[in-house]
Design a protein around this motif. Sequence first.
Motif, PDB file in Angstrom:
ATOM      1  N   LYS A   5      60.449  54.449 -54.331  1.00 22.68           N
ATOM      2  CA  LYS A   5      59.552  55.136 -55.660  1.00 22.68           C
ATOM      3  C   LYS A   5      58.819  54.496 -55.952  1.00 22.68           C
ATOM      4  O   LYS A   5      57.546  55.015 -56.262  1.00 22.68           O
ATOM      5  CB  LYS A   5      60.914  55.136 -56.558  1.00 22.68           C
ATOM      6  N   VAL A   6      58.599  53.019 -56.257  1.00 23.76           N
ATOM      7  CA  VAL A   6      57.581  52.149 -56.911  1.00 23.76           C
ATOM      8  C   VAL A   6      56.380  52.277 -56.092  1.00 23.76           C
ATOM      9  O   VAL A   6      55.272  52.404 -56.694  1.00 23.76           O
ATOM     10  CB  VAL A   6      58.173  51.009 -57.428  1.00 23.76           C
ATOM     11  N   LEU A  10      52.976  54.203 -57.213  1.00 24.55           N
ATOM     12  CA  LEU A  10      51.606  53.501 -57.112  1.00 24.55           C
ATOM     13  C   LEU A  10      50.563  54.238 -56.344  1.00 24.55           C
ATOM     14  O   LEU A  10      49.394  54.395 -57.043  1.00 24.55           O
ATOM     15  CB  LEU A  10      51.583  51.880 -56.298  1.00 24.55           C
ATOM     16  N   ILE A  11      51.003  54.978 -55.315  1.00 20.92           N
ATOM     17  CA  ILE A  11      50.247  55.553 -54.527  1.00 20.92           C
ATOM     18  C   ILE A  11      49.661  56.824 -55.407  1.00 20.92           C
ATOM     19  O   ILE A  11      48.481  57.073 -55.482  1.00 20.92           O
ATOM     20  CB  ILE A  11      50.627  55.940 -53.153  1.00 20.92           C
ATOM     21  N   ASP A  12      50.628  57.376 -56.139  1.00 20.03           N
ATOM     22  CA  ASP A  12      50.338  58.667 -56.718  1.00 20.03           C
ATOM     23  C   ASP A  12      49.423  58.357 -58.018  1.00 20.03           C
ATOM     24  O   ASP A  12      48.241  58.991 -58.301  1.00 20.03           O
ATOM     25  CB  ASP A  12      51.567  59.303 -57.293  1.00 20.03           C
ATOM     26  N   ALA A  13      49.594  57.088 -58.470  1.00 22.64           N
ATOM     27  CA  ALA A  13      48.808  56.673 -59.625  1.00 22.64           C
ATOM     28  C   ALA A  13      47.330  56.419 -59.240  1.00 22.64           C
ATOM     29  O   ALA A  13      46.234  56.660 -59.889  1.00 22.64           O
ATOM     30  CB  ALA A  13      49.243  55.345 -60.260  1.00 22.64           C
ATOM     31  N   GLN A  14      47.319  56.002 -58.020  1.00 26.43           N
ATOM     32  CA  GLN A  14      45.738  55.565 -57.403  1.00 26.43           C
ATOM     33  C   GLN A  14      45.183  56.988 -57.226  1.00 26.43           C
ATOM     34  O   GLN A  14      44.194  57.368 -57.606  1.00 26.43           O
ATOM     35  CB  GLN A  14      45.972  54.710 -56.349  1.00 26.43           C
ATOM     36  N   TYR A  15      45.761  58.030 -56.518  1.00 27.05           N
ATOM     37  CA  TYR A  15      45.325  59.117 -56.293  1.00 27.05           C
ATOM     38  C   TYR A  15      44.528  59.988 -57.469  1.00 27.05           C
ATOM     39  O   TYR A  15      43.783  60.512 -57.561  1.00 27.05           O
ATOM     40  CB  TYR A  15      46.328  60.120 -55.623  1.00 27.05           C
TER      41      TYR A  15
END
Length: 107
Positions: A5-6, A10-15
Amino acid sequence: MKLPKVVADLIDAQYHFNPDAYAACFSETALVHDEGHAYVGREEIKRWISKANSEYNTVMKPLSFEETEGGSLLTAEVSGTFPGSPVVLKFYLQIADGLITSLKIAG
């Protein structure tokens, strides 16, 4: 591909270019190594990713993820407004209690 999940967060936050959400993926005392620099703690990590986002508009596309003896390894295609884009980078992660405690980014 199955991601912790983390790592997915992280990938979603960067996107979404969200430095607050990105920094929230790390422990308070986390350490990030990138391009010969070290960033310690959430606030410093937040400043680093915020600056990188404004300069390079970087997004990550995960290619593979594996658990190793020493932690986790995310391989991702990273693209943005930097010379040589896109590139494939390796993200060496240590994860504890659902948060990233260490991240080393390497080419």
